[in-house]
Design an enzyme around this catalytic site. Structure first.
Site, PDB file in Angstrom:
ATOM      1  N   GLU A   1      -0.888  -2.626   1.342  1.00 34.98           N
ATOM      2  CA  GLU A   1      -0.146  -2.030   0.224  1.00 34.98           C
ATOM      3  C   GLU A   1      -0.134  -0.507   0.313  1.00 34.98           C
ATOM      4  O   GLU A   1       0.864   0.143  -0.004  1.00 34.98           O
ATOM      5  CB  GLU A   1      -0.754  -2.486  -1.102  1.00 34.98           C
ATOM      6  CG  GLU A   1      -0.683  -3.987  -1.350  1.00 34.98           C
ATOM      7  CD  GLU A   1       0.733  -4.523  -1.322  1.00 34.98           C
ATOM      8  OE1 GLU A   1       1.660  -3.773  -1.668  1.00 34.98           O
ATOM      9  OE2 GLU A   1       0.914  -5.690  -0.937  1.00 34.98           O
TER      10      GLU A   1
ATOM     11  N   HIS B   1       2.505   1.065   2.605  1.00 37.09           N
ATOM     12  CA  HIS B   1       3.821   1.371   2.036  1.00 37.09           C
ATOM     13  C   HIS B   1       3.860   2.815   1.518  1.00 37.09           C
ATOM     14  O   HIS B   1       4.868   3.509   1.672  1.00 37.09           O
ATOM     15  CB  HIS B   1       4.140   0.409   0.886  1.00 37.09           C
ATOM     16  CG  HIS B   1       4.407  -0.994   1.331  1.00 37.09           C
ATOM     17  ND1 HIS B   1       5.377  -1.314   2.251  1.00 37.09           N
ATOM     18  CD2 HIS B   1       3.840  -2.174   0.980  1.00 37.09           C
ATOM     19  CE1 HIS B   1       5.403  -2.620   2.457  1.00 37.09           C
ATOM     20  NE2 HIS B   1       4.469  -3.166   1.684  1.00 37.09           N
TER      21      HIS B   1
END
Length: 423
Positions: free
Chosen positions: A282, A285
């Site tokens: 995550e 990103h």
């Protein structure tokens, strides 16, 4: 005598329904995709699922995918029905009677009525989707909680839609030729505003967030965050187990609104190393600026969309306006025409958007391997994700083409296996 155009809406609706149901049936009955990885390979579903679990995941995925295509066609038919039945014109008339001189008031009344009507018509299908989730054990939501979330969504969507429709109405009226360009320019700050406020305003409307209680895990995650220069000094957990058995974690927001969030289901089902890998993904990103690239892509995509709408919207209104009781292009009753065009263009462009999203997700997987040096934990986390969320590791190509914003589970595991061999 009515012209031929007056009778076109019904056959068009039937064609849309038959087409969407045909695709749905094809997706539901598709048995052409097989397990492509060798027996014993960690990417092979039967290495981490029993035959019964794999069959259950396939059955669930096929039903949900079939419902997606059927629902898409049904939504288009609903918008055409609202137009052809004169409901949109009646809502316009009601809005103008209540607010004769206030354009914002008229738009507000119309939008509230329109959202309620469409939501009620589509609710049976939405409810059936929920029932499928419950029956397969993916959702834990009670009927009361489901209705509550849908009521919140109705309110949030209505509040966010009102200014958009009002601005489009003003631009169409004041600048008939260049309204789409003005609309695009206004959409840029509106999109940025939504990205910034969602983590701190919208998300808490649906769920309860609190600081992560596991201090050791929190320290590990924040160490990764500091490596990634994410401006966050806290990690949040959200109580999702009352709604679902699925797993999730994410980093959203920009700058001071950035939030690192873990679902409590993820905390319950994954060990610390697996969670750290997921969080590394995550954060990838954020590090690789996927949020900003996504924003840029949205801006560019919106430009193309509003231009295409401008080209077709006026022609459709002139062609069918009389039969749908639309008086002119900036008539409020023409709103469903614009929404129909947005939905059709979005569906048509989804394969390209999904391809880009899958590239981003693969890039984030690569970053997670780099910062954690633990692809084995990533493999185990993806295996658990597939098993608990009933995700089909090898979906049909048409489903991947139109629906998958991530590489398939098998593809992701195969990549991590390759990285593991390089160590």
């Amino acid at each position: 005598m009515k012209s031929l155009r007056a009778y076109l809406t019904l056959p068009i609706c039937l064609l849309i329904l038959l087409g969407s149901l045909g695709v749905s049936y094809y997706v539901y009955k598709d048995t052409g995709h097989v397990v492509q990885t060798p027996n014993g390979d960690e990417a092979n579903p039967l290495s981490f699922m029993s035959a019964a679990e794999y069959q259950r995941a396939e059955d669930y995925s096929r039903i949900k995918d079939a419902l997606y295509f059927a629902g898409q066609g049904f939504h288009w038919v609903v918008l055409l029905f609202v137009l052809a039945a004169g409901l949109s014109a009646k809502m316009r008339d009601r809005a103008t009677r209540i607010f004769r001189s206030s354009s914002l008031g008229q738009v507000t009344v119309y939008t509230v009525l329109f959202q309620i009507v469409v939501t009620l018509i589509e609710m049976p299908l939405d409810w059936y989707r929920h029932v499928v989730d419950v029956n397969y054990g993916v959702s834990n939501m009670t009927a009361e909680a489901w209705f509550q979330d849908n009521l919140i969504s109705l309110g949030v969507d209505t509040v966010m839609t009102i200014p958009v429709i009002w601005l489009a109405w003003l631009f169409l009226k004041k600048s008939p030729r260049r309204w789409w360009l003005w609309m695009w320019m206004v959409s840029i700050p509106l999109t940025a505003f939504v990205i910034v406020i969602q983590p701190i305003v919208v998300d808490p409307l649906y769920n309860d967030f609190r600081p992560l209680q596991n201090q050791e895990l929190k320290t590990k995650i924040l160490n990764l965050a500091h490596q990634a220069d994410i401006p966050s000094d806290d990690v949040y957990e959200v109580d999702m187990s009352k709604k679902t058995n699925a797993l999730n974690a994410y980093v959203n927001g920009i700058g001071p609104s950035a939030r690192i969030v873990l679902w409590d289901t993820t905390l319950q089902k994954l060990n610390d190393d697996e969670i750290v890998f997921i969080m590394g993904h995550e954060m990838g990103h954020y590090v690789k600026h996927h949020i900003l690239w996504g924003f840029a892509g949205t801006v560019a995509g919106t430009f193309v969309m509003v231009y295409l709408i401008a080209v077709t919207f006026r022609r459709i209104v002139r062609w069918m306006g009389e039969h749908w009781h639309i008086e002119h292009v900036h008539d409020l009753s023409a709103v469903p025409v614009g929404l129909l065009l947005i939905s059709v263009i979005s569906f048509a462009s989804s394969p390209l958007e999904n391809y880009v999203e899958r590239y981003y997700e693969h890039s984030a997987d690569s970053y997670a391997v780099e910062v954690t040096d633990n692809p084995e934990s990533g493999i185990h986390s993806f295996q658990k994700l597939a098993r608990l969320s009933l995700s089909d590791p090898n979906p049909p190509e048409i489903v991947k083409f139109f629906r998958y914003t991530h590489p398939t589970i098998s593809e992701r595991i195969e990549y991590l296996e390759e990285q593991e061999k390089k160590q």
